[in-house]
Write a protein that holds these residues in place. Structure first.
Motif, PDB file in Angstrom:
ATOM      1  N   PRO A   6       0.831  -1.203   0.000  1.00  0.00           N
ATOM      2  CA  PRO A   6       0.000   0.000   0.000  1.00  0.00           C
ATOM      3  C   PRO A   6       0.866   1.254   0.000  1.00  0.00           C
ATOM      4  O   PRO A   6       1.808   1.367   0.772  1.00  0.00           O
ATOM      5  N   GLY A   7       0.551   2.152  -0.900  1.00  0.00           N
ATOM      6  CA  GLY A   7       1.261   3.421  -0.939  1.00  0.00           C
ATOM      7  C   GLY A   7       2.534   3.424  -1.761  1.00  0.00           C
ATOM      8  O   GLY A   7       3.084   4.478  -2.017  1.00  0.00           O
ATOM      9  N   ALA A   8       3.036   2.255  -2.188  1.00  0.00           N
ATOM     10  CA  ALA A   8       4.268   2.241  -2.991  1.00  0.00           C
ATOM     11  C   ALA A   8       4.030   2.969  -4.314  1.00  0.00           C
ATOM     12  O   ALA A   8       2.946   2.883  -4.888  1.00  0.00           O
ATOM     13  N   THR A   9       5.047   3.690  -4.773  1.00  0.00           N
ATOM     14  CA  THR A   9       4.867   4.471  -6.005  1.00  0.00           C
ATOM     15  C   THR A   9       4.691   3.531  -7.192  1.00  0.00           C
ATOM     16  O   THR A   9       5.548   2.701  -7.452  1.00  0.00           O
ATOM     17  N   PRO A  10       3.587   3.643  -7.914  1.00  0.00           N
ATOM     18  CA  PRO A  10       3.371   2.746  -9.059  1.00  0.00           C
ATOM     19  C   PRO A  10       4.225   3.145 -10.256  1.00  0.00           C
ATOM     20  O   PRO A  10       4.730   4.265 -10.319  1.00  0.00           O
ATOM     21  N   ASN A  11       4.386   2.203 -11.160  1.00  0.00           N
ATOM     22  CA  ASN A  11       5.107   2.472 -12.405  1.00  0.00           C
ATOM     23  C   ASN A  11       4.117   2.281 -13.545  1.00  0.00           C
ATOM     24  O   ASN A  11       3.776   1.167 -13.891  1.00  0.00           O
ATOM     25  N   VAL A  12       3.625   3.371 -14.083  1.00  0.00           N
ATOM     26  CA  VAL A  12       2.584   3.323 -15.120  1.00  0.00           C
ATOM     27  C   VAL A  12       3.005   4.260 -16.236  1.00  0.00           C
ATOM     28  O   VAL A  12       3.520   5.340 -15.957  1.00  0.00           O
ATOM     29  N   TRP A  13       2.807   3.830 -17.490  1.00  0.00           N
ATOM     30  CA  TRP A  13       3.190   4.699 -18.587  1.00  0.00           C
ATOM     31  C   TRP A  13       2.130   4.667 -19.689  1.00  0.00           C
ATOM     32  O   TRP A  13       1.332   3.737 -19.758  1.00  0.00           O
ATOM     33  N   GLN A  14       2.186   5.719 -20.517  1.00  0.00           N
ATOM     34  CA  GLN A  14       1.204   5.810 -21.602  1.00  0.00           C
ATOM     35  C   GLN A  14       1.601   4.854 -22.719  1.00  0.00           C
ATOM     36  O   GLN A  14       2.773   4.829 -23.104  1.00  0.00           O
ATOM     37  N   VAL A  15       0.643   4.087 -23.228  1.00  0.00           N
ATOM     38  CA  VAL A  15       0.968   3.161 -24.321  1.00  0.00           C
ATOM     39  C   VAL A  15       0.281   3.539 -25.628  1.00  0.00           C
ATOM     40  O   VAL A  15       0.665   3.062 -26.693  1.00  0.00           O
ATOM     41  N   PHE A  73      -9.843   3.837   0.568  1.00  0.00           N
ATOM     42  CA  PHE A  73      -8.404   4.048   0.415  1.00  0.00           C
ATOM     43  C   PHE A  73      -7.683   2.759   0.026  1.00  0.00           C
ATOM     44  O   PHE A  73      -6.871   2.743  -0.900  1.00  0.00           O
ATOM     45  N   ALA A  74      -7.964   1.665   0.750  1.00  0.00           N
ATOM     46  CA  ALA A  74      -7.224   0.408   0.517  1.00  0.00           C
ATOM     47  C   ALA A  74      -7.453  -0.096  -0.902  1.00  0.00           C
ATOM     48  O   ALA A  74      -6.508  -0.512  -1.583  1.00  0.00           O
ATOM     49  N   GLU A  75      -8.699  -0.021  -1.379  1.00  0.00           N
ATOM     50  CA  GLU A  75      -9.013  -0.514  -2.723  1.00  0.00           C
ATOM     51  C   GLU A  75      -8.311   0.323  -3.799  1.00  0.00           C
ATOM     52  O   GLU A  75      -8.136  -0.118  -4.918  1.00  0.00           O
ATOM     53  N   LEU A  76      -7.908   1.525  -3.459  1.00  0.00           N
ATOM     54  CA  LEU A  76      -7.195   2.380  -4.419  1.00  0.00           C
ATOM     55  C   LEU A  76      -5.678   2.238  -4.274  1.00  0.00           C
ATOM     56  O   LEU A  76      -4.915   2.971  -4.902  1.00  0.00           O
ATOM     57  N   GLY A  77      -5.242   1.277  -3.438  1.00  0.00           N
ATOM     58  CA  GLY A  77      -3.800   1.072  -3.265  1.00  0.00           C
ATOM     59  C   GLY A  77      -3.170   2.147  -2.379  1.00  0.00           C
ATOM     60  O   GLY A  77      -1.973   2.393  -2.456  1.00  0.00           O
ATOM     61  N   LEU A  78      -4.013   2.787  -1.543  1.00  0.00           N
ATOM     62  CA  LEU A  78      -3.514   3.879  -0.699  1.00  0.00           C
ATOM     63  C   LEU A  78      -3.551   3.474   0.772  1.00  0.00           C
ATOM     64  O   LEU A  78      -4.271   2.557   1.152  1.00  0.00           O
ATOM     65  N   THR A  79      -2.805   4.175   1.580  1.00  0.00           N
ATOM     66  CA  THR A  79      -2.891   3.982   3.024  1.00  0.00           C
ATOM     67  C   THR A  79      -4.142   4.690   3.534  1.00  0.00           C
ATOM     68  O   THR A  79      -4.652   5.609   2.888  1.00  0.00           O
ATOM     69  N   ASP A  80      -4.668   4.269   4.687  1.00  0.00           N
ATOM     70  CA  ASP A  80      -5.906   4.851   5.217  1.00  0.00           C
ATOM     71  C   ASP A  80      -5.633   6.247   5.768  1.00  0.00           C
ATOM     72  O   ASP A  80      -5.223   6.416   6.909  1.00  0.00           O
ATOM     73  N   ASN A  81      -5.896   7.240   4.942  1.00  0.00           N
ATOM     74  CA  ASN A  81      -5.580   8.613   5.347  1.00  0.00           C
ATOM     75  C   ASN A  81      -6.573   9.193   6.341  1.00  0.00           C
ATOM     76  O   ASN A  81      -6.325  10.267   6.901  1.00  0.00           O
ATOM     77  N   TYR A  82      -7.687   8.486   6.585  1.00  0.00           N
ATOM     78  CA  TYR A  82      -8.586   8.947   7.648  1.00  0.00           C
ATOM     79  C   TYR A  82      -7.878   8.886   9.006  1.00  0.00           C
ATOM     80  O   TYR A  82      -8.280   9.544   9.948  1.00  0.00           O
ATOM     81  N   ALA A  83      -6.855   8.048   9.093  1.00  0.00           N
ATOM     82  CA  ALA A  83      -6.136   7.903  10.366  1.00  0.00           C
ATOM     83  C   ALA A  83      -5.078   8.991  10.553  1.00  0.00           C
ATOM     84  O   ALA A  83      -4.415   9.032  11.582  1.00  0.00           O
ATOM     85  N   GLN A  84      -4.905   9.865   9.549  1.00  0.00           N
ATOM     86  CA  GLN A  84      -3.946  10.970   9.715  1.00  0.00           C
ATOM     87  C   GLN A  84      -4.602  12.096  10.526  1.00  0.00           C
ATOM     88  O   GLN A  84      -5.767  12.422  10.289  1.00  0.00           O
ATOM     89  N   ALA A  88       0.168   9.971   1.115  1.00  0.00           N
ATOM     90  CA  ALA A  88      -0.350  10.777   2.236  1.00  0.00           C
ATOM     91  C   ALA A  88      -1.043  12.042   1.737  1.00  0.00           C
ATOM     92  O   ALA A  88      -1.783  12.690   2.484  1.00  0.00           O
ATOM     93  N   ASN A  89      -0.810  12.402   0.470  1.00  0.00           N
ATOM     94  CA  ASN A  89      -1.460  13.580  -0.109  1.00  0.00           C
ATOM     95  C   ASN A  89      -2.648  13.207  -0.994  1.00  0.00           C
ATOM     96  O   ASN A  89      -3.097  14.013  -1.806  1.00  0.00           O
ATOM     97  N   CYS A  90      -3.138  11.970  -0.867  1.00  0.00           N
ATOM     98  CA  CYS A  90      -4.342  11.558  -1.598  1.00  0.00           C
ATOM     99  C   CYS A  90      -5.473  11.519  -0.574  1.00  0.00           C
ATOM    100  O   CYS A  90      -5.573  10.577   0.222  1.00  0.00           O
ATOM    101  N   VAL A  91      -6.301  12.562  -0.563  1.00  0.00           N
ATOM    102  CA  VAL A  91      -7.254  12.773   0.531  1.00  0.00           C
ATOM    103  C   VAL A  91      -8.634  13.136  -0.005  1.00  0.00           C
ATOM    104  O   VAL A  91      -8.791  13.403  -1.197  1.00  0.00           O
TER     105      VAL A  91
END
Ligand SMILES: [Zn+2]
Length: 396
Positions: free
Chosen positions: A101-110, A311-322, A282-285
């Motif tokens: 969760p939260g790891a930077t993805p590697n995505v590119w335009q194809v 949050f979890a389904e979007l691959g993010l950490t639970d920012n409600y806990a911040q 942490a900046n996805c809120v």
């Protein structure tokens, strides 16, 4: 991938773990793991080991095919940036690495055409409603120190994402309403385009529409604040991208208001944006986390995604806990009835912010109320500076 403590020297992949988990007899399980992980000489012309593995049982064949279908896209799409170390060729270790969760993805335009774009994680962005707006330009405040002046250099790259619901009229999500669903979706997109309301809209069918292009600000967050480990952000239209789900939030709703198709779309869109702009999780809120009302110094002027954002389904950490920066850094308060009406998840962050504020007040030898007044004064000064900067940009 992880090492199995029972089998020193062997690598046990999630794929093997899954298979081993299905064998209940411990001796059989050990045999299976030893056999599957032992190095084997491969005779010339022999089928490759991975095929031996697949051919062992029909159940495994069926399960394996489903798994391969599920794992191949995520393996290629959600690998952490910089993790392209060499892997052994064509073995079962080719299974997808666990998603962190939260790891930077590697995505590119194809692919890119006049009307849409396709990305390596399956994201498709529709461009028929894309439009320009005022160029993205913003200033940040350093967290350390008490300056009410921002850092001198303007920034042009989005630092985060704010998620919204459109709160627009919705038709029942049933096949017989398809025409109506499409018509309402189009008129929503026309409205959002006219008002430059968001950078992206995810419609009821999970289609992703770019509206205000990412290089430009959208008017999605109004008076709002957020903070990450380095900076304070005041008014997020220019510093954060706005993504809206065509959906409605009902008060206190704990279940996702978005459909599985919309959540999937938001996930692949978030991955692409995070990869492209190096956005911290942490900046996805959500809008409810950042919205403030300076007129009465209360948070929660807007309440979309107050308590049920996936949050979890979007691959993010639970920012409600911040802890909420609006409370601990800017001295905002809240209406207790608002707390009970918006669900409970966000309010973990509210409690944490309260205790953070109490501690900071004690450290400054101030009463909490007195300390809050100092924070509010500082916020008003920062807001004044940001508004003036905005006015300067408008005239330049
Ligand atoms: Zn909103």
């Amino acid at each position: 991938m992880q090492r199995d403590p029972k089998l020193p020297g062997t690598i046990v992949t999630p794929f093997l773990e899954w298979r081993a988990h299905r064998i209940h007899d411990p001796v059989e399980k050990l045999k299976f793991l030893r056999h599957a992980t032992a190095p084997k000489p491969v005779p010339k012309d022999a089928p490759r080991p991975v095929w031996n593995f697949f051919r062992r049982s029909w159940r495994f064949q069926a399960g394996g095919l489903v798994l391969v279908a599920l794992l191949i896209p995520s393996r290629t799409l959600i690998t952490a940036r910089g993790s392209s170390r060499a892997r052994p060729a064509a073995t079962v270790t080719e299974a997808a690495p666990p998603v962190i969760p939260g790891a930077t993805p590697n995505v590119w335009q194809v692919e890119k055409t006049g009307s849409y774009e396709v990305y390596s994680n399956g994201l498709r962005v529709e461009n028929e409603y894309a439009t320009a707006n005022e160029p993205r330009t913003y200033y940040v405040f350093e967290r350390n120190g008490n300056s009410t002046q921002p850092l001198p250099d303007a920034r042009f790259v989005p630092a985060g994402i704010v998620y919204h619901t459109t709160e627009s009229h919705l038709a029942p999500f049933e096949p017989q309403h398809t025409r109506q669903l499409k018509r309402i979706g189009r008129s929503l997109l026309d409205y959002v385009r006219q008002n430059r309301s968001y950078n992206f809209v995810i419609d009821r069918f999970g289609r992703v529409f770019r509206v205000v292009q990412e290089s430009d600000a959208a008017y999605h967050a109004g008076k709002s604040v957020w903070a990450d480990s380095n900076f304070f952000y005041v008014n997020l239209n220019h510093s954060f991208l706005g993504i809206a789900f065509e959906a409605q939030t009902s008060a206190g709703d704990q279940n996702p208001v978005a459909s599985p198709a919309q959540i999937h779309a938001a996930r692949v869109l978030t991955e692409m944006l995070r990869a492209r702009y190096s956005i911290s999780p942490a900046n996805c809120v959500t809008h409810a986390q950042v919205s403030v009302n300076p007129a009465n110094m209360r948070i929660g002027y807007h309440t979309d995604w107050a308590g049920n954002f996936p949050f979890a389904e979007l691959g993010l950490t639970d920012n409600y806990a911040q802890p909420l920066p609006s409370l601990y850094a800017f001295g905002f308060g809240y209406d207790p009835s608002f707390v009970t009406s918006t669900g409970t998840r966000l309010w973990k962050g509210l409690e944490l912010a309260e205790s953070q504020l109490q501690q900071a007040a004690a450290a400054a030898h101030r009463q909490p109320d007195e300390y809050r007044k100092i924070l509010r004064k500082r916020y008003r000064e920062m807001l004044r500076v940001v508004d003036n900067k905005g006015a300067e940009e408008d005239h330049s």
